[in-house]
Scaffold this motif. Sequence first.
Motif, PDB file in Angstrom:
ATOM      1  N   PRO A  87       0.839  -1.206   0.000  1.00 22.40           N
ATOM      2  CA  PRO A  87       0.000   0.000   0.000  1.00 22.40           C
ATOM      3  C   PRO A  87       0.874   1.256   0.000  1.00 22.40           C
ATOM      4  CG  PRO A  87      -0.684  -1.538   1.730  1.00 22.40           C
ATOM      5  CD  PRO A  87       0.604  -2.058   1.165  1.00 22.40           C
ATOM      6  N   LYS A  88       0.388   2.306  -0.644  1.00 19.88           N
ATOM      7  CA  LYS A  88       1.164   3.549  -0.746  1.00 19.88           C
ATOM      8  C   LYS A  88       1.382   4.228   0.604  1.00 19.88           C
ATOM      9  CE  LYS A  88       0.151   4.535  -5.548  1.00 19.88           C
ATOM     10  NZ  LYS A  88      -0.350   5.494  -6.538  1.00 19.88           N
ATOM     11  N   ASN A  89       0.645   3.811   1.633  1.00 20.54           N
ATOM     12  CA  ASN A  89       0.868   4.374   2.965  1.00 20.54           C
ATOM     13  C   ASN A  89       1.693   3.446   3.850  1.00 20.54           C
ATOM     14  OD1 ASN A  89      -1.052   2.393   3.458  1.00 20.54           O
ATOM     15  ND2 ASN A  89      -2.297   3.677   4.803  1.00 20.54           N
ATOM     16  N   HIS A  90       2.311   2.425   3.282  1.00 22.63           N
ATOM     17  CA  HIS A  90       3.174   1.505   4.029  1.00 22.63           C
ATOM     18  C   HIS A  90       4.341   2.289   4.629  1.00 22.63           C
ATOM     19  CE1 HIS A  90       6.117  -1.733   4.677  1.00 22.63           C
ATOM     20  NE2 HIS A  90       5.074  -2.549   4.723  1.00 22.63           N
ATOM     21  N   GLU A  91       4.804   1.896   5.815  1.00 24.62           N
ATOM     22  CA  GLU A  91       5.860   2.669   6.466  1.00 24.62           C
ATOM     23  C   GLU A  91       7.158   2.686   5.661  1.00 24.62           C
ATOM     24  OE1 GLU A  91       6.556  -0.668   9.893  1.00 24.62           O
ATOM     25  OE2 GLU A  91       7.083   1.370  10.413  1.00 24.62           O
ATOM     26  N   ARG A  92       7.400   1.695   4.846  1.00 22.74           N
ATOM     27  CA  ARG A  92       8.581   1.701   3.977  1.00 22.74           C
ATOM     28  C   ARG A  92       8.452   2.820   2.932  1.00 22.74           C
ATOM     29  NH1 ARG A  92      12.661  -1.683   3.098  1.00 22.74           N
ATOM     30  NH2 ARG A  92      11.729  -3.258   4.433  1.00 22.74           N
ATOM     31  N   ILE A  93       7.253   2.953   2.344  1.00 29.76           N
ATOM     32  CA  ILE A  93       7.004   3.997   1.354  1.00 29.76           C
ATOM     33  C   ILE A  93       7.094   5.368   2.030  1.00 29.76           C
ATOM     34  CG2 ILE A  93       5.363   4.911  -0.343  1.00 29.76           C
ATOM     35  CD1 ILE A  93       6.512   2.053  -0.934  1.00 29.76           C
ATOM     36  N   ASP A  94       6.562   5.461   3.229  1.00 28.63           N
ATOM     37  CA  ASP A  94       6.619   6.703   3.994  1.00 28.63           C
ATOM     38  C   ASP A  94       8.075   7.116   4.247  1.00 28.63           C
ATOM     39  OD1 ASP A  94       4.981   8.680   5.046  1.00 28.63           O
ATOM     40  OD2 ASP A  94       4.855   7.742   7.023  1.00 28.63           O
ATOM     41  N   ALA A  95       8.925   6.157   4.597  1.00 33.04           N
ATOM     42  CA  ALA A  95      10.333   6.455   4.890  1.00 33.04           C
ATOM     43  C   ALA A  95      11.073   6.918   3.635  1.00 33.04           C
ATOM     44  CB  ALA A  95      11.024   5.238   5.506  1.00 33.04           C
ATOM     45  N   ARG A 111      13.344  10.135  11.574  1.00 28.19           N
ATOM     46  CA  ARG A 111      12.359   9.485  12.463  1.00 28.19           C
ATOM     47  C   ARG A 111      11.670   8.333  11.746  1.00 28.19           C
ATOM     48  NH1 ARG A 111      11.492  15.004  13.675  1.00 28.19           N
ATOM     49  NH2 ARG A 111       9.612  15.098  12.385  1.00 28.19           N
ATOM     50  N   LYS A 112      11.330   8.523  10.481  1.00 32.50           N
ATOM     51  CA  LYS A 112      10.657   7.454   9.721  1.00 32.50           C
ATOM     52  C   LYS A 112      11.587   6.266   9.506  1.00 32.50           C
ATOM     53  CE  LYS A 112       6.785   9.754   8.890  1.00 32.50           C
ATOM     54  NZ  LYS A 112       6.528  10.485   7.679  1.00 32.50           N
ATOM     55  N   VAL A 113      12.861   6.544   9.222  1.00 29.52           N
ATOM     56  CA  VAL A 113      13.818   5.458   9.001  1.00 29.52           C
ATOM     57  C   VAL A 113      14.070   4.713  10.315  1.00 29.52           C
ATOM     58  CG1 VAL A 113      16.182   4.888   8.287  1.00 29.52           C
ATOM     59  CG2 VAL A 113      14.836   6.532   6.963  1.00 29.52           C
ATOM     60  N   VAL A 114      14.086   5.423  11.437  1.00 30.58           N
ATOM     61  CA  VAL A 114      14.214   4.753  12.737  1.00 30.58           C
ATOM     62  C   VAL A 114      13.041   3.792  12.932  1.00 30.58           C
ATOM     63  CG1 VAL A 114      14.055   5.106  15.244  1.00 30.58           C
ATOM     64  CG2 VAL A 114      15.634   6.488  13.891  1.00 30.58           C
ATOM     65  N   GLY A 115      11.819   4.250  12.615  1.00 37.91           N
ATOM     66  CA  GLY A 115      10.654   3.373  12.726  1.00 37.91           C
ATOM     67  C   GLY A 115      10.790   2.151  11.845  1.00 37.91           C
ATOM     68  N   LEU A 116      11.261   2.336  10.638  1.00 38.43           N
ATOM     69  CA  LEU A 116      11.461   1.220   9.717  1.00 38.43           C
ATOM     70  C   LEU A 116      12.549   0.294  10.246  1.00 38.43           C
ATOM     71  CD1 LEU A 116      10.537   0.062   7.018  1.00 38.43           C
ATOM     72  CD2 LEU A 116      12.270   1.486   5.913  1.00 38.43           C
ATOM     73  N   SER A 117      13.585   0.860  10.834  1.00 37.43           N
ATOM     74  CA  SER A 117      14.667   0.073  11.406  1.00 37.43           C
ATOM     75  C   SER A 117      14.149  -0.829  12.531  1.00 37.43           C
ATOM     76  CB  SER A 117      15.739   1.019  11.938  1.00 37.43           C
ATOM     77  OG  SER A 117      16.677   0.350  12.718  1.00 37.43           O
ATOM     78  N   ILE A 118      13.233  -0.300  13.336  1.00 39.10           N
ATOM     79  CA  ILE A 118      12.641  -1.096  14.414  1.00 39.10           C
ATOM     80  C   ILE A 118      11.844  -2.252  13.829  1.00 39.10           C
ATOM     81  CG2 ILE A 118      10.916  -1.037  16.268  1.00 39.10           C
ATOM     82  CD1 ILE A 118      11.990   1.870  16.826  1.00 39.10           C
ATOM     83  N   GLU A 119      11.104  -1.993  12.747  1.00 35.83           N
ATOM     84  CA  GLU A 119      10.356  -3.057  12.073  1.00 35.83           C
ATOM     85  C   GLU A 119      11.293  -4.148  11.575  1.00 35.83           C
ATOM     86  OE1 GLU A 119       8.783  -3.825   7.703  1.00 35.83           O
ATOM     87  OE2 GLU A 119       7.947  -1.989   8.534  1.00 35.83           O
ATOM     88  N   LEU A 120      12.457  -3.768  11.091  1.00 33.34           N
ATOM     89  CA  LEU A 120      13.401  -4.734  10.532  1.00 33.34           C
ATOM     90  C   LEU A 120      14.091  -5.572  11.590  1.00 33.34           C
ATOM     91  CD1 LEU A 120      15.049  -2.566   7.747  1.00 33.34           C
ATOM     92  CD2 LEU A 120      13.380  -4.402   7.466  1.00 33.34           C
ATOM     93  N   LYS A 121      14.024  -5.150  12.854  1.00 35.33           N
ATOM     94  CA  LYS A 121      14.714  -5.881  13.916  1.00 35.33           C
ATOM     95  C   LYS A 121      13.968  -7.128  14.346  1.00 35.33           C
ATOM     96  CE  LYS A 121      17.599  -2.292  15.654  1.00 35.33           C
ATOM     97  NZ  LYS A 121      17.963  -1.367  16.658  1.00 35.33           N
ATOM     98  N   VAL A 122      12.952  -7.524  13.571  1.00 42.03           N
ATOM     99  CA  VAL A 122      12.268  -8.783  13.852  1.00 42.03           C
ATOM    100  C   VAL A 122      13.290  -9.908  13.796  1.00 42.03           C
ATOM    101  CG1 VAL A 122      10.528 -10.392  12.990  1.00 42.03           C
ATOM    102  CG2 VAL A 122      10.073  -7.937  13.004  1.00 42.03           C
TER     103      VAL A 122
END
Length: 189
Positions: A22-30, A137-148
């Motif tokens: 989706p175009k509002n996905h946090e990856r797209i947002d970052a 800030r957005k990349v930090v959020g994405l980084s947290i998602e990637l720490k799975v």
Amino acid sequence: MSIYTGRGDDGTTGLLSDERVPKNHERIDAFGDIDELNATLGVLKSSLADDAVESTRQISRIQSDMLKIGAYLSAWRDAPILERLEKIDDTDIRFMETAIDSMEVGLPPLNGFLVYGGHPCAAWSNFARAVCRRAERKVVGLSIELKVGRSPRHMKYILVYLNRLSDYLFLLGRKFNCLTGLPEDIWKS
């Protein structure tokens, strides 16, 4: 070739690694914020005087780095394409730190919080800094998602780079005001 394909009409977009999200996905947002930062840097660069050769060169390199970051963020971390992409590394961090150190030498000490403005290039530098902080800030959020699993090493370089870039842009604004003889507007509470 037409600019429109119609593939995004359903509210999705394609990643560099061929997935659709989706175009509002946090990856797209970052990486959208990275793209906005790159565009803001372009406006800043276009406002520079012809004799600002070193600043123009630095900003052009930073814009290239934004494209590297955007490409990296636009693929899932296990995508084979990531191996072929140029990535942010120690060399890029050192470039940023060297540029910061050289700007800091000619600036007077700062004794308070700045009210942004002054020369148009200083104002654009601080606007770019604010966009950079949002992107960070957005990349930090994405980084947290990637720490799975395990956060990719390259993501750590991106975070350091963006943090240095905001410092660079802050000092660049101060430099432009200093070079043009405009006093810094120190906030008085």
